[in-house]
Design a protein around this motif. Sequence first.
Motif, mmCIF file in Angstrom:
data_model
loop_
_atom_site.group_PDB
_atom_site.id
_atom_site.type_symbol
_atom_site.label_atom_id
_atom_site.label_comp_id
_atom_site.label_asym_id
_atom_site.label_seq_id
_atom_site.Cartn_x
_atom_site.Cartn_y
_atom_site.Cartn_z
ATOM 1 N N UNK A 37 51.107 -43.629 22.632
ATOM 2 C CA UNK A 37 50.633 -42.432 23.345
ATOM 3 C C UNK A 37 49.442 -41.888 22.560
ATOM 4 N N UNK A 38 48.368 -41.569 23.277
ATOM 5 C CA UNK A 38 47.190 -40.983 22.631
ATOM 6 C C UNK A 38 46.974 -39.579 23.181
ATOM 7 N N UNK A 39 46.215 -38.772 22.426
ATOM 8 C CA UNK A 39 45.891 -37.438 22.942
ATOM 9 C C UNK A 39 44.422 -37.138 22.696
ATOM 10 N N UNK A 40 43.855 -36.376 23.634
ATOM 11 C CA UNK A 40 42.437 -36.043 23.541
ATOM 12 C C UNK A 40 42.248 -34.756 22.747
ATOM 13 N N UNK A 41 41.005 -34.461 22.431
ATOM 14 C CA UNK A 41 40.695 -33.116 21.960
ATOM 15 C C UNK A 41 40.876 -32.181 23.150
ATOM 16 N N UNK A 42 40.905 -30.856 22.941
ATOM 17 C CA UNK A 42 41.068 -29.950 24.076
ATOM 18 C C UNK A 42 40.085 -30.309 25.191
ATOM 19 N N UNK A 43 40.608 -30.401 26.425
ATOM 20 C CA UNK A 43 39.789 -30.880 27.544
ATOM 21 C C UNK A 43 40.059 -30.015 28.781
ATOM 22 N N UNK A 44 39.455 -28.818 28.805
ATOM 23 C CA UNK A 44 39.748 -27.876 29.891
ATOM 24 C C UNK A 44 39.224 -28.333 31.254
ATOM 25 N N UNK A 45 38.388 -29.383 31.299
ATOM 26 C CA UNK A 45 37.875 -29.869 32.593
ATOM 27 C C UNK A 45 39.015 -30.335 33.492
ATOM 28 N N UNK A 46 40.133 -30.752 32.878
ATOM 29 C CA UNK A 46 41.346 -31.029 33.671
ATOM 30 C C UNK A 46 42.322 -29.900 33.339
ATOM 31 N N UNK A 47 42.377 -28.882 34.196
ATOM 32 C CA UNK A 47 43.247 -27.755 33.856
ATOM 33 C C UNK A 47 44.723 -28.096 34.064
ATOM 34 N N UNK A 48 45.568 -27.545 33.212
ATOM 35 C CA UNK A 48 47.009 -27.770 33.359
ATOM 36 C C UNK A 48 47.632 -26.663 34.169
ATOM 37 N N UNK A 49 48.904 -26.725 34.510
ATOM 38 C CA UNK A 49 49.751 -27.893 34.278
ATOM 39 C C UNK A 49 49.417 -29.028 35.248
ATOM 40 N N UNK A 107 49.819 -47.138 33.252
ATOM 41 C CA UNK A 107 49.161 -46.004 32.590
ATOM 42 C C UNK A 107 49.757 -44.681 33.072
ATOM 43 N N UNK A 108 50.009 -43.743 32.137
ATOM 44 C CA UNK A 108 50.430 -42.408 32.583
ATOM 45 C C UNK A 108 49.786 -41.330 31.730
ATOM 46 N N UNK A 109 49.727 -40.130 32.301
ATOM 47 C CA UNK A 109 49.137 -39.014 31.567
ATOM 48 C C UNK A 109 49.782 -37.705 32.008
ATOM 49 N N UNK A 110 49.598 -36.684 31.170
ATOM 50 C CA UNK A 110 49.949 -35.302 31.510
ATOM 51 C C UNK A 110 49.194 -34.405 30.552
ATOM 52 N N UNK A 111 49.210 -33.120 30.837
ATOM 53 C CA UNK A 111 48.572 -32.174 29.917
ATOM 54 C C UNK A 111 49.583 -31.716 28.873
#
Length: 373
Positions: A229-241, A252-256
Motif C-alpha cells: 500500500x502506498x500513500x501520496x502527499x496531501x492531495x486535495x484535488x481528490x476531496x474525501x471521503x 488496484x484499489x484506493x481511498x482517501x
Amino acid sequence: MDTPKTASVVIIGGGVVGCSVAYHLARRGLRDVVVVERETVGSGTTSKAAGGIRVQFPIEAEIRFSLESIKVFERFSDEFGVDPGYKKIGYLFLISEPKHLPGFEERIALQRRLGADVRVITPDDARTLVPALRVNDLIAAVWGPGDGLAGPAEVTAGFARRARELGAKIVEGVRVTSIERAGGRVTGVTTSDGAIAAPRVVNAAGPSAARIARLAGVELPVHPRRRHIFFTEPFPAIPGPVPLTTDVSSGFYFRKELEQVLLSPGDVEDIGEDFDVSMDPGKVEDAVQKAVHRLPMIADARIAGGWAGLRPLTPDDHAIIGWSGVEGFFLAVGFGGHGFQHSPATGRYVSEWMLDGKPSMDLSPFDPRRFAK
Ligand SMILES: Cc1cc2nc3c(=O)[nH]c(=O)nc-3n(C[C@H](O)[C@H](O)[C@H](O)COP(=O)(O)OP(=O)(O)OC[C@H]3O[C@@H](n4cnc5c(N)ncnc54)[C@H](O)[C@@H]3O)c2cc1C
C-alpha cells in the motif's frame, strides 16, 4: 507480566483474531485464558491492514460474518471504550470486462437476500460518487453504501483491553517454540519464557499459521502473500471521503486517508517462507501506472511512502476455523485480506465452539478438512 505456568486455553498470536477470541472466551466467563504474542499486541499483519469492511463477499457465512461484525463496529466505542474510527464510506467495484459481471450479479442477489444494501450502478453513477474517475472503459460498477472502514490498531486494542479486564492474560515479547502433546492430544506449549500447561491451544498466528500448525504435526495450506500500500502527499484535488474503490480487472484499489490518497497495486506476491515484509520500492511504478489509468489527475500527486504486509491466503480464499484433528488444537487462521473486518464474528463463534461444543452458525465453509476432501 510473568508468563503463567498453566492456562485453560493458550492462544498463539496477539493479532486482531487472537485478541478477539481471548475477549469472547473471557466474556463467557472462562478463566485463565492466556494469549502469547512474540512481539506486541497488534504488531503482526493486523498493523498492515487497510481497515476496509465490506459485506460484498461470495458466500453466505462470510456475508453473515460481515453483517454481524458491522453491528459490533457500530457500537464498538460503547462496548470497548475505544473509538475505532468507524466510517461508512462505501465500497465501489469498477467492472470493465463483461466476464466479471455475472459473478457479481449472482453474489449481489445473495447479499441482498441476507439484508445487505448492494447494487449495480452505471459508470456515470460511479463518476458521480468519485468525480475523479475515468469511466469510459467501464461497463458497470457495484456499490455497497453500507461498507466502510475502521482502525485495526484501535479495534485490536479494544479487544485486548476488555479481555484483560475480564481476566485474560496477554504476554508480549514471548514466542511459542513448541506445542506439547501426549496420547494424541495437546497438553500445552513451550515458550521462550517457560512452559504453559493447557488442555486447549488456539492457532491464531496469522501469516505464521502453517509454521505453528507444524509444531503440532498438522499441515495447513495457509500461504503468506505480500501486498503493498502506498500513500501520496496531501492531495486535495481528490476531496474525501471517497469510497474504497477497486478496479476489478487490475486489482488496484484506493481511498482517501485524511488528506492523502492510499493506493494499492493489488499485488499477490509469493515471497516464500520469508517473513521479512519490507517494502519493495519497485512496486511503486506498478501502483502509479494502475492509478493513473483510473484516476488521471493523480499523475500530479507525489508518492510520500508506503508499506507491505502479508495476507495469509488459503487455496479457496476462505478462512480455516475449527478443530485441527489433534485433540485440543483449534485453528482460527487463513483470513487473507479480511481477517480484521471479520474478527468480531470470528471471536464469538470460536468461543461458542470451544465452550458449547458447537457454534450457533454453520461454519462448514471454513472446515479445516475441506482441502483433504
Ligand atoms: C496490505 C494489507 C491490507 C489489508 N487490508 C485489509 C482490510 O482492508 N480489511 C481486512 O479485514 N483485512 C485486511 N488485511 C488482512 C488482515 O490484516 C489480516 O487478515 C488480519 O490482520 C489477520 O489477523 P491475525 O490476528 O490472524 O494475524 P496477525 O495480526 O499477524 O497476528 C498473529 C500474531 O501471531 C504472532 N506470532 C506468530 N508466531 C508466533 C509465535 N511463535 N509465538 C507467539 N506469537 C506468534 C505474530 O507476532 C502476530 O502478532 C490486509 C492485509 C494486508 C497485508
